[in-house]
Design a protein around this motif. Structure first.
Motif, PDB file in Angstrom:
ATOM      1  N   GLY A 171     -11.360 -51.506 -37.660  1.00  0.00           N
ATOM      2  CA  GLY A 171     -11.395 -52.816 -38.287  1.00  0.00           C
ATOM      3  C   GLY A 171     -12.695 -53.122 -38.987  1.00  0.00           C
ATOM      4  N   GLY A 172     -13.645 -52.170 -38.949  1.00  0.00           N
ATOM      5  CA  GLY A 172     -14.944 -52.423 -39.555  1.00  0.00           C
ATOM      6  C   GLY A 172     -15.212 -51.608 -40.787  1.00  0.00           C
ATOM      7  N   GLY A 173     -14.207 -50.961 -41.338  1.00  0.00           N
ATOM      8  CA  GLY A 173     -14.407 -50.123 -42.506  1.00  0.00           C
ATOM      9  C   GLY A 173     -13.163 -49.300 -42.753  1.00  0.00           C
ATOM     10  N   PRO A 174     -13.228 -48.364 -43.701  1.00  0.00           N
ATOM     11  CA  PRO A 174     -12.054 -47.545 -43.999  1.00  0.00           C
ATOM     12  C   PRO A 174     -11.653 -46.696 -42.804  1.00  0.00           C
ATOM     13  N   ASP A 175     -10.349 -46.615 -42.558  1.00  0.00           N
ATOM     14  CA  ASP A 175      -9.874 -45.824 -41.433  1.00  0.00           C
ATOM     15  C   ASP A 175      -8.981 -44.689 -41.912  1.00  0.00           C
ATOM     16  N   THR A 176      -9.267 -44.178 -43.101  1.00  0.00           N
ATOM     17  CA  THR A 176      -8.548 -43.019 -43.583  1.00  0.00           C
ATOM     18  C   THR A 176      -9.531 -42.025 -44.153  1.00  0.00           C
ATOM     19  N   LEU A 177      -9.073 -40.817 -44.374  1.00  0.00           N
ATOM     20  CA  LEU A 177      -9.908 -39.743 -44.894  1.00  0.00           C
ATOM     21  C   LEU A 177      -9.507 -39.446 -46.334  1.00  0.00           C
ATOM     22  N   THR A 178     -10.475 -39.153 -47.166  1.00  0.00           N
ATOM     23  CA  THR A 178     -10.184 -38.809 -48.553  1.00  0.00           C
ATOM     24  C   THR A 178      -9.483 -37.464 -48.601  1.00  0.00           C
ATOM     25  N   GLY A 179      -8.299 -37.440 -49.202  1.00  0.00           N
ATOM     26  CA  GLY A 179      -7.494 -36.242 -49.207  1.00  0.00           C
ATOM     27  C   GLY A 179      -7.373 -35.604 -50.571  1.00  0.00           C
ATOM     28  N   PRO A 180      -6.450 -34.680 -50.710  1.00  0.00           N
ATOM     29  CA  PRO A 180      -6.274 -33.959 -51.974  1.00  0.00           C
ATOM     30  C   PRO A 180      -5.677 -34.847 -53.061  1.00  0.00           C
ATOM     31  N   GLU A 181      -5.965 -34.493 -54.297  1.00  0.00           N
ATOM     32  CA  GLU A 181      -5.412 -35.208 -55.441  1.00  0.00           C
ATOM     33  C   GLU A 181      -4.218 -34.453 -56.014  1.00  0.00           C
ATOM     34  N   PHE A 182      -3.536 -33.723 -55.161  1.00  0.00           N
ATOM     35  CA  PHE A 182      -2.356 -32.972 -55.559  1.00  0.00           C
ATOM     36  C   PHE A 182      -1.369 -32.992 -54.399  1.00  0.00           C
ATOM     37  N   THR A 183      -0.119 -32.710 -54.696  1.00  0.00           N
ATOM     38  CA  THR A 183       0.925 -32.758 -53.672  1.00  0.00           C
ATOM     39  C   THR A 183       0.764 -31.599 -52.692  1.00  0.00           C
ATOM     40  N   THR A 184       0.889 -31.914 -51.405  1.00  0.00           N
ATOM     41  CA  THR A 184       0.715 -30.902 -50.373  1.00  0.00           C
ATOM     42  C   THR A 184       1.837 -30.987 -49.345  1.00  0.00           C
ATOM     43  N   ASP A 185       1.899 -29.960 -48.505  1.00  0.00           N
ATOM     44  CA  ASP A 185       2.660 -29.997 -47.262  1.00  0.00           C
ATOM     45  C   ASP A 185       1.662 -30.125 -46.119  1.00  0.00           C
ATOM     46  N   LEU A 186       2.113 -30.663 -44.996  1.00  0.00           N
ATOM     47  CA  LEU A 186       1.232 -30.879 -43.852  1.00  0.00           C
ATOM     48  C   LEU A 186       1.769 -30.124 -42.646  1.00  0.00           C
ATOM     49  N   VAL A 187       0.905 -29.318 -42.042  1.00  0.00           N
ATOM     50  CA  VAL A 187       1.214 -28.663 -40.768  1.00  0.00           C
ATOM     51  C   VAL A 187       0.511 -29.439 -39.671  1.00  0.00           C
ATOM     52  N   LEU A 188       1.222 -29.686 -38.579  1.00  0.00           N
ATOM     53  CA  LEU A 188       0.739 -30.544 -37.507  1.00  0.00           C
ATOM     54  C   LEU A 188       0.882 -29.816 -36.179  1.00  0.00           C
ATOM     55  N   ALA A 189      -0.153 -29.897 -35.326  1.00  0.00           N
ATOM     56  CA  ALA A 189      -0.110 -29.285 -33.995  1.00  0.00           C
ATOM     57  C   ALA A 189      -0.652 -30.286 -32.983  1.00  0.00           C
ATOM     58  N   ARG A 190       0.159 -30.636 -32.008  1.00  0.00           N
ATOM     59  CA  ARG A 190      -0.200 -31.688 -31.052  1.00  0.00           C
ATOM     60  C   ARG A 190      -0.817 -31.121 -29.781  1.00  0.00           C
ATOM     61  N   GLY A 191      -1.964 -31.717 -29.408  1.00  0.00           N
ATOM     62  CA  GLY A 191      -2.593 -31.410 -28.140  1.00  0.00           C
ATOM     63  C   GLY A 191      -2.304 -32.515 -27.143  1.00  0.00           C
ATOM     64  N   GLN A 192      -3.321 -32.924 -26.375  1.00  0.00           N
ATOM     65  CA  GLN A 192      -3.131 -33.909 -25.313  1.00  0.00           C
ATOM     66  C   GLN A 192      -3.446 -35.337 -25.766  1.00  0.00           C
ATOM     67  N   LEU A 193      -3.256 -35.622 -27.035  1.00  0.00           N
ATOM     68  CA  LEU A 193      -3.516 -36.962 -27.550  1.00  0.00           C
ATOM     69  C   LEU A 193      -2.228 -37.550 -28.110  1.00  0.00           C
ATOM     70  N   GLN A 194      -1.931 -38.773 -27.717  1.00  0.00           N
ATOM     71  CA  GLN A 194      -0.730 -39.445 -28.203  1.00  0.00           C
ATOM     72  C   GLN A 194      -1.080 -40.290 -29.423  1.00  0.00           C
ATOM     73  N   TRP A 197      -0.802 -41.073 -36.104  1.00  0.00           N
ATOM     74  CA  TRP A 197      -1.611 -41.419 -37.265  1.00  0.00           C
ATOM     75  C   TRP A 197      -1.501 -40.416 -38.418  1.00  0.00           C
ATOM     76  N   PRO A 198      -1.478 -39.101 -38.140  1.00  0.00           N
ATOM     77  CA  PRO A 198      -1.372 -38.163 -39.269  1.00  0.00           C
ATOM     78  C   PRO A 198      -0.092 -38.332 -40.081  1.00  0.00           C
ATOM     79  N   THR A 199       1.005 -38.697 -39.429  1.00  0.00           N
ATOM     80  CA  THR A 199       2.276 -38.822 -40.152  1.00  0.00           C
ATOM     81  C   THR A 199       2.508 -40.226 -40.693  1.00  0.00           C
ATOM     82  N   THR A 200       2.048 -41.250 -39.978  1.00  0.00           N
ATOM     83  CA  THR A 200       2.330 -42.623 -40.409  1.00  0.00           C
ATOM     84  C   THR A 200       1.274 -43.185 -41.361  1.00  0.00           C
ATOM     85  N   ALA A 201       0.035 -42.728 -41.248  1.00  0.00           N
ATOM     86  CA  ALA A 201      -1.042 -43.273 -42.082  1.00  0.00           C
ATOM     87  C   ALA A 201      -1.577 -42.243 -43.084  1.00  0.00           C
TER      88      ALA A 201
END
Length: 286
Positions: A171-194, A197-201
């Motif tokens: 709530g005190g600043g940007p909460d996203t990361l600057t990403g690519p300026e081209f279309t990509t696919d995303l690979v995701l691997a889940r550890g012990q964190l619920q 954010w990677p898929t919804t934001a």
């Protein structure tokens, strides 16, 4: 046969993007494979494929890298390239799959090996972490930022191409990361964190076309400093796009080993691009 792509761990082998994607050969480390067997493994790959490109993460044990150089030295072969990458585990696996895709194309072994450095700049590799206390592989000036952050916070971290860190939901600043300026696919691997954010934001803001989930690499908790994570890597997935990217770069001839290359360094002998004749003083380490 296409140039063989080999890896130092099964963690680096993602499912293929299509039936035409060649497999990768896994070369176990010295703790599980004796030297004579390792020599036989690589010799067989050379006989079947002509050239071998081995992707070895910079975070791999020193004994693993020594084994690769020992095998190349004992075989007295200039047809083995050892490619190091500083990408985190999932990002490195994405790079390996891209090389596997390209190995079936019309690129020479030298171009394919040197293309790894080019492709690394187009892999956006990061993670959502439940703690950054032990994160020491991403140079984002954490010391000045972590003070005062409450336990239970989550952090979005990008290891490359440009390192970055944000606190999610601060709530005190940007909460996203600057990403690519081209279309990509995303690979995701889940550890012990619920967290989703990677898929919804992240995915909507990064122009992600498709999301693929895979098992978390065994080395990821050690690389990121915590098992409480969700690792991700956005990348170019289509072979025609990858082919066009590599084809667009000017090709040169290595002044030392005469292999074809792109970029500023040979993927096989590591000699820098130069028009000068090699001398004993400037000869690269083989």
């Amino acid at each position: 046969m296409p140039t063989a792509i080999a890896v130092t761990s099964p963690d680096l082998v993602l499912p293929p993007t299509d039936p035409q994607t060649p497999p990768a050969a896994v070369l176990p480390g010295p703790a599980t494979r004796p030297l004579d067997a390792a020599l036989a493994d690589v010799q067989l790959l050379l006989e079947r494929h002509g050239h071998v490109i081995v992707v070895c993460p910079a975070s791999a044990p020193a004994a693993t890298e020594r084994r690769l150089h020992t095998v190349r030295s004992l075989l007295e072969s200039d047809r083995i390239a050892i490619v190091r990458t500083a990408l985190p585990p999932l990002g490195a696996a994405v790079l390996v799959r891209q090389l596997r895709q390209l190995s079936g194309c019309d690129f020479s072994p030298g171009v394919l090996a040197s293309a790894a450095r080019l492709l690394t700049h187009y892999v956006y590799a990061g993670a959502v972490l439940g703690s950054v206390a032990k994160l020491d592989r991403v140079p984002v000036g954490l010391t000045s930022h972590v003070k005062g952050w409450l336990p239970g916070a989550q952090f979005g971290v990008l290891a490359g191409p440009v390192p970055a860190l944000v606190r999610i939901g601060s709530g005190g600043g940007p909460d996203t990361l600057t990403g690519p300026e081209f279309t990509t696919d995303l690979v995701l691997a889940r550890g012990q964190l619920q967290t989703d954010w990677p898929t919804t934001a992240l995915a909507p803001r990064w122009q992600v076309r498709a999301v693929q989930e895979t098992a978390l690499p065994e080395s990821s908790p050690r690389w990121w400093g915590t098992p409480k994570l969700v690792e991700f890597a956005a990348h170019l997935a289509d072979l025609p796009v990858l082919h066009q990217l590599v084809s667009s770069v000017r090709r040169e001839t290595c002044h030392w080993c005469r292999m074809e290359l792109i970029g500023d360094r040979c993927g096989f002998c590591a000699a820098p691009l130069s028009t000068a004749e090699p001398t004993a003083a400037t000869a690269p380490t083989r």
